[in-house]
Design an enzyme around this catalytic site. Sequence first.
Site, mmCIF file in Angstrom:
data_model
loop_
_atom_site.group_PDB
_atom_site.id
_atom_site.type_symbol
_atom_site.label_atom_id
_atom_site.label_comp_id
_atom_site.label_asym_id
_atom_site.label_seq_id
_atom_site.Cartn_x
_atom_site.Cartn_y
_atom_site.Cartn_z
ATOM 1 N N ARG A 102 1.397 -10.332 7.543
ATOM 2 C CA ARG A 102 1.260 -9.167 6.663
ATOM 3 C C ARG A 102 2.349 -8.117 6.916
ATOM 4 O O ARG A 102 2.063 -7.031 7.392
ATOM 5 C CB ARG A 102 -0.118 -8.514 6.875
ATOM 6 C CG ARG A 102 -1.316 -9.409 6.599
ATOM 7 C CD ARG A 102 -2.613 -8.588 6.605
ATOM 8 N NE ARG A 102 -2.772 -7.802 7.800
ATOM 9 C CZ ARG A 102 -3.385 -8.229 8.914
ATOM 10 N NH1 ARG A 102 -3.925 -9.431 8.959
ATOM 11 N NH2 ARG A 102 -3.472 -7.453 9.969
ATOM 12 N N CYS A 127 13.796 24.424 3.939
ATOM 13 C CA CYS A 127 12.856 25.134 3.069
ATOM 14 C C CYS A 127 12.075 24.129 2.231
ATOM 15 O O CYS A 127 12.313 22.931 2.299
ATOM 16 C CB CYS A 127 13.601 26.095 2.152
ATOM 17 S SG CYS A 127 14.750 27.186 3.014
ATOM 18 N N MET A 128 11.171 24.625 1.409
ATOM 19 C CA MET A 128 10.349 23.726 0.597
ATOM 20 C C MET A 128 11.196 22.901 -0.367
ATOM 21 O O MET A 128 10.976 21.699 -0.536
ATOM 22 C CB MET A 128 9.294 24.525 -0.164
ATOM 23 C CG MET A 128 8.348 23.644 -0.966
ATOM 24 S SD MET A 128 7.106 24.567 -1.862
ATOM 25 C CE MET A 128 6.002 25.050 -0.567
ATOM 26 N N ASP A 129 12.182 23.544 -1.005
ATOM 27 C CA ASP A 129 12.918 22.874 -2.079
ATOM 28 C C ASP A 129 14.415 22.765 -1.808
ATOM 29 O O ASP A 129 15.148 22.199 -2.606
ATOM 30 C CB ASP A 129 12.723 23.646 -3.389
ATOM 31 C CG ASP A 129 11.277 24.083 -3.555
ATOM 32 O OD1 ASP A 129 10.414 23.191 -3.580
ATOM 33 O OD2 ASP A 129 11.015 25.299 -3.599
ATOM 34 N N LYS A 143 0.828 -1.207 0.000
ATOM 35 C CA LYS A 143 0.000 0.000 0.000
ATOM 36 C C LYS A 143 0.864 1.258 0.000
ATOM 37 O O LYS A 143 2.049 1.184 0.343
ATOM 38 C CB LYS A 143 -0.924 -0.010 1.215
ATOM 39 C CG LYS A 143 -0.185 0.073 2.545
ATOM 40 C CD LYS A 143 -1.129 -0.127 3.726
ATOM 41 C CE LYS A 143 -0.356 -0.074 5.033
ATOM 42 N NZ LYS A 143 -1.210 -0.431 6.179
ATOM 43 N N ARG A 195 -10.852 -0.040 14.790
ATOM 44 C CA ARG A 195 -10.778 0.769 13.576
ATOM 45 C C ARG A 195 -11.859 0.265 12.626
ATOM 46 O O ARG A 195 -12.827 0.947 12.390
ATOM 47 C CB ARG A 195 -9.364 0.667 12.974
ATOM 48 C CG ARG A 195 -9.158 1.529 11.761
ATOM 49 C CD ARG A 195 -7.680 1.657 11.381
ATOM 50 N NE ARG A 195 -7.066 0.412 10.909
ATOM 51 C CZ ARG A 195 -5.815 0.311 10.491
ATOM 52 N NH1 ARG A 195 -5.018 1.378 10.496
ATOM 53 N NH2 ARG A 195 -5.316 -0.847 10.084
ATOM 54 N N HIS A 202 -6.040 -7.235 13.437
ATOM 55 C CA HIS A 202 -4.889 -6.324 13.403
ATOM 56 C C HIS A 202 -4.478 -5.951 14.824
ATOM 57 O O HIS A 202 -5.318 -5.835 15.705
ATOM 58 C CB HIS A 202 -5.274 -5.074 12.597
ATOM 59 C CG HIS A 202 -4.096 -4.251 12.153
ATOM 60 N ND1 HIS A 202 -2.985 -4.781 11.547
ATOM 61 C CD2 HIS A 202 -3.882 -2.909 12.206
ATOM 62 C CE1 HIS A 202 -2.133 -3.799 11.255
ATOM 63 N NE2 HIS A 202 -2.647 -2.666 11.644
ATOM 64 N N TYR A 228 14.960 30.921 6.576
ATOM 65 C CA TYR A 228 13.741 31.547 7.114
ATOM 66 C C TYR A 228 13.755 31.564 8.640
ATOM 67 O O TYR A 228 14.142 30.575 9.265
ATOM 68 C CB TYR A 228 12.505 30.758 6.675
ATOM 69 C CG TYR A 228 12.200 30.817 5.204
ATOM 70 C CD1 TYR A 228 11.865 32.017 4.572
ATOM 71 C CD2 TYR A 228 12.206 29.651 4.441
ATOM 72 C CE1 TYR A 228 11.565 32.045 3.224
ATOM 73 C CE2 TYR A 228 11.901 29.678 3.097
ATOM 74 C CZ TYR A 228 11.586 30.877 2.487
ATOM 75 O OH TYR A 228 11.282 30.910 1.156
HETATM 76 C C1 LIG Z 1 -0.480 -1.406 6.899
HETATM 77 C C2 LIG Z 1 -1.006 -2.663 7.407
HETATM 78 C C3 LIG Z 1 -0.142 -3.747 7.616
HETATM 79 C C4 LIG Z 1 1.364 -3.658 7.491
HETATM 80 O O1 LIG Z 1 1.870 -2.982 8.607
HETATM 81 P P1 LIG Z 1 3.438 -2.941 8.932
HETATM 82 O O2 LIG Z 1 3.519 -2.432 10.310
HETATM 83 O O3 LIG Z 1 4.063 -2.038 7.928
HETATM 84 O O4 LIG Z 1 3.939 -4.313 8.791
HETATM 85 C C5 LIG Z 1 -0.708 -4.952 7.990
HETATM 86 N N1 LIG Z 1 -2.044 -5.067 8.155
HETATM 87 C C6 LIG Z 1 -2.891 -4.043 7.985
HETATM 88 C C7 LIG Z 1 -4.347 -4.235 8.194
HETATM 89 C C8 LIG Z 1 -2.399 -2.796 7.620
HETATM 90 O O5 LIG Z 1 -3.242 -1.768 7.468
#
Ligand SMILES: *Cc1c(COP(=O)(O)O)cnc(C)c1O
Length: 384
Positions: free
Chosen positions: A228, A322-324, A39, A137, A169, A274
């Site tokens: 995951r 700065c930005m850039d 992701k 969540r 999770h 700045y």
């Molecule tokens: C982002 C995410 C992960 C991966 O998390 P990490 O801490 O980067 O391993 C696993 N499961 C879910 C549901 C997530 O949203």
Amino acid sequence: MLDTDALRAWAEVDYSAIAHNVKEVQKLMGSTKIMGIVKADAYGHGDIACAKALRDAGVDFFAVACMDEAVALRQAGIEEPILILGYTPPARFQDLIDYDLIQSVLSLDFARKLSQWAEKQGVKARGHVKLDTGMNRTGILYQENDRNFDELLEVYSLPGLRVEGIFSHFPVSDELEEESVAFTTRQMELFNEAVEKLKAAGVNPGLRHIQNSYGILNYGDQGYDYCRPGLLYMGVTSDDSVPINSAPDFIPILSLKTKVTMVKTIQPGATVSYGRHYTAKTPRRIASLSIGYADGLPRACSNQSLEVLIRGQRAAVTGNICMDQCMVDVTDIEGVQEGDIVTIVGKDGSETVTVDTISRLAGTINNESLTRLTKRVPRLDVSL
Ligand SMILES: *Cc1c(COP(=O)(O)O)cnc(C)c1O
């Protein structure tokens, strides 16, 4: 040789090191398979390149946050199963079918909506049901004194859905304090209990997965079907100052580089950038660099002695980022000149700077620092 002549700031990504990092994860996880989390453009590392490297390393399942990310993987030729971890608006349900994607079933209401839609189309939508064992969540609540098993059972029985898996999770798998360990352990017990109750009710729960990166590092192989990891295959954790229960040998795959644009000497009393937060006390040699917060170098790292590497030596950032652009003090480094390559994250000679330092100074974690790298920073493949 890498041609960076035409570039002002760039990231070098060693996709070939992903195979090594996957092996390190596999050592901890035994027969638990790896679902590659790609992701947010694989946390800024390039989702398609990472997915292909993961696939070459034996990963046979991917997950993303949203529909557009899943479609991009399909269009790039990724044919393995892809799970969308987040919400898909009903207006995009058809894409689940067209691209053969697996949707997270986030709630009973969502499940009913998706099932009704699928029935109307005469199709079955593929899903993994999210069980909320404590993150609060998304997911069907299954917690102490709040076990919504009937809801879970209904999801599995909906005629328009084919539920192929169940997952949960962890909110505190990164913490080794007794309370956090007890909480995480209890989450697994609740998850396992729900799975057993499904089986007892004659329902095949499908693939079970629960462990994120810290769930892997601190809890190892728990006998689930998949884990995951996001960060781990990129060779970093969220914060290298957080102790963990294992000692994997990861290789960070990303380096961030820029160039010196000019060098000047300023006199005592002169200020830099700045806000004039840095004042020279003695004559100083100041180099300007062509990277700023619009590239992803957090402005919050200003005036905190963040160091970069030039000619194998450390140079501190002076004044506001700065930005850039930003400025560094190179008084003690011989011969710095326009065009010199500067390492913001990575190695130069015997010195190393890590993304962890940037995250710490910016008051955040590597997950955020890495996803903040912007489009203006090309990712160069430096695979060996
Ligand atoms: C982002 C995410 C992960 C991966 O998390 P990490 O801490 O980067 O391993 C696993 N499961 C879910 C549901 C997530 O949203």
